[in-house]
Motif scaffolding. Structure first.
Motif, PDB file in Angstrom:
ATOM      1  N   LYS A 166       0.955  -7.170  -3.570  1.00 37.16           N
ATOM      2  CA  LYS A 166       0.486  -6.761  -2.252  1.00 37.16           C
ATOM      3  C   LYS A 166      -0.722  -7.608  -1.877  1.00 37.16           C
ATOM      4  O   LYS A 166      -1.642  -7.761  -2.671  1.00 37.16           O
ATOM      5  N   LYS A 167      -0.704  -8.156  -0.682  1.00 30.97           N
ATOM      6  CA  LYS A 167      -1.874  -8.848  -0.169  1.00 30.97           C
ATOM      7  C   LYS A 167      -2.882  -7.816   0.336  1.00 30.97           C
ATOM      8  O   LYS A 167      -2.524  -6.740   0.782  1.00 30.97           O
ATOM      9  N   GLY A 168      -4.167  -8.160   0.237  1.00 30.83           N
ATOM     10  CA  GLY A 168      -5.197  -7.196   0.613  1.00 30.83           C
ATOM     11  C   GLY A 168      -5.345  -6.121  -0.440  1.00 30.83           C
ATOM     12  O   GLY A 168      -5.241  -6.380  -1.645  1.00 30.83           O
ATOM     13  N   SER A 169      -5.564  -4.888   0.009  1.00 29.19           N
ATOM     14  CA  SER A 169      -5.835  -3.783  -0.917  1.00 29.19           C
ATOM     15  C   SER A 169      -4.611  -3.466  -1.772  1.00 29.19           C
ATOM     16  O   SER A 169      -3.549  -3.138  -1.249  1.00 29.19           O
ATOM     17  N   PHE A 170      -4.769  -3.579  -3.097  1.00 27.92           N
ATOM     18  CA  PHE A 170      -3.694  -3.275  -4.043  1.00 27.92           C
ATOM     19  C   PHE A 170      -3.886  -1.896  -4.682  1.00 27.92           C
ATOM     20  O   PHE A 170      -2.916  -1.194  -4.953  1.00 27.92           O
ATOM     21  N   ALA A 171      -5.135  -1.527  -4.945  1.00 27.00           N
ATOM     22  CA  ALA A 171      -5.431  -0.233  -5.574  1.00 27.00           C
ATOM     23  C   ALA A 171      -6.709   0.337  -4.966  1.00 27.00           C
ATOM     24  O   ALA A 171      -7.613  -0.399  -4.560  1.00 27.00           O
ATOM     25  N   SER A 172      -6.778   1.652  -4.909  1.00 24.03           N
ATOM     26  CA  SER A 172      -7.866   2.356  -4.226  1.00 24.03           C
ATOM     27  C   SER A 172      -9.227   2.091  -4.860  1.00 24.03           C
ATOM     28  O   SER A 172      -9.341   1.877  -6.067  1.00 24.03           O
ATOM     29  N   GLY A 173     -10.243   2.186  -4.014  1.00 28.91           N
ATOM     30  CA  GLY A 173     -11.593   2.349  -4.511  1.00 28.91           C
ATOM     31  C   GLY A 173     -11.838   3.831  -4.745  1.00 28.91           C
ATOM     32  O   GLY A 173     -11.230   4.687  -4.093  1.00 28.91           O
TER      33      GLY A 173
END
Length: 375
Positions: A166-173
């Motif tokens: 995934k481009k950009g966010s892959f896993a949550s903060g």
């Protein structure tokens, strides 16, 4: 199948160590990788370690990272390499991740870079967020910062060998928020003589639930989960004067996490003030969102295609968090998933056991990334 790498994985599985206690794990990795004659072995404190394979010519630095730590969970499976350390097990698959990066060292030793260098990072304390922060602050790491950085995580529930991108966010903060509310203890028969946090707790819960439901405030997914509340003592004659709340805050985007944090603090402080309570707020296990670089995602996809692997681009980031997010804030990086099997028990389950047959897939994929980035 590389039997030597599988044997290493199983040895690591048998002797797991929790975060910040990975001394023997590091020694095992150093002893194993040293056989393949890295040009440098660089310690990061007393647990983390870098292995450098240096080309003859100056060029880019590509780094591959894996995790050393296990979890404080009792394993329930029985096999010849079941954990011998009571209450500790590799039920997240870090033993497999280490085996993959060690297998990459094995492969690179027969095809060393001509230009640039490869750095293999074995990082402690991923599970408690501290590990990446300590690595980034270490002067030995600062002297070896990468141009490109890659890491993977096995993903149960997905077909074996599938690559998830995934481009950009892959896993949550995410972050753990602790709220301490201090009032005044009194006799339960005379509660008016004290200041109980009980009403404040009730109001805070209600207001946080309203905030969680307000999707217009945030650009993407957010979540807050109340995980623990302690109010007073178990004494029927006492009206409580102290309470603690613990809340996990989570968001796909770092800006949303910052906004969620600010709004939660505002709610808590306003209610505490109105109830005449002293209030302290602190945070632990803070993980930024893992934000993938588009170019690095393309590099992984190209390498996956070269290896004939099925690639899936997910639309929604994973809700779990990873301290790899600290690296993605600073470097061109990609964190991606490697399918561990549709029948594989989920991460952190006591019956999880990393599937050995995906190790070679991980090694070959990392090797293709190495070759493409140092051309």
């Amino acid at each position: 199948m590389n039997e030597k790498i599988i044997a290493l994985r199983r040895e690591l599985h048998k002797y797991p160590e929790v975060s910040n206690r990975e001394y023997q794990t590091t020694d095992r990795i150093v002893n194993f990788v040293n056989e393949y004659k890295p040009d440098e072995v660089i310690r990061l404190g007393d647990k983390g370690v870098l292995f450098v394979f240096q080309g003859a010519e100056q060029g880019k630095t590509v780094m591959f990272r894996c995790e050393l730590d296990a979890l404080p969970i009792q394993e329930i499976l029985e096999h010849e390499y079941t954990s011998v350390n009571e209450g500790v097990s590799h039920v997240c698959g870090h033993d497999g991740h280490m085996a993959i990066v060690a297998g990459l060292a094995q492969k690179i030793s027969n095809d060393r870079p001509k230009k640039g260098r490869v750095v293999l990072l074995f990082q402690p304390a991923e599970e408690v967020e501290q590990g990446a922060c300590d690595v980034l602050e270490n002067v030995n790491f600062k002297n070896n910062e990468p141009d490109y950085l890659f890491a993977l995580h096995n993903i149960p529930g997905l077909k074996k060998h599938k690559i998830v991108l995934k481009k950009g966010s892959f896993a949550s903060g995410s972050k753990g928020m602790t709220v301490q509310l201090t009032g005044k203890t009194s006799h339960a028969a005379e509660p008016q003589d004290g200041i109980s946090p009980a009403d404040a707790i009730s109001q805070i819960i209600k207001k946080l639930h309203v905030l969680k439901a307000d999707k217009k405030l945030f650009s993407d997914f957010i979540l807050l989960t109340i995980i623990h509340i302690q109010l007073g003592e178990i004494s029927f004659g006492t009206s409580p004067g102290y309470a603690e709340m613990r809340i996990t805050l989570r968001a796909f985007e770092n800006e949303d996490l910052r906004l969620l944090t600010s709004l939660c603090e505002k709610i808590v402080k306003e209610i505490a003030s109105s109830e005449k309570l002293a209030c302290e707020i602190s945070y632990t296990e803070v993980f930024p969102a893992t934000m993938n670089n588009n170019c690095c995602v393309d590099i992984v996809e190209q390498a996956a295609r070269q290896n004939g692997l099925n690639v899936e681009h997910i639309k929604t980031p994973y809700k779990w968090s990873e301290d790899f997010g600290y690296y993605t804030e600073k470097f061109n990086a990609c964190y991606f998933g490697l399918g561990a099997g549709t029948e594989q028990p989920q991460l952190h389950n006591p019956d999880f056991n990393f599937p050995d047959d995906i190790i070679e897939t991980g090694v070959n994929l990392f090797y293709s990334i190495y070759k493409s980035t140092l051309q």
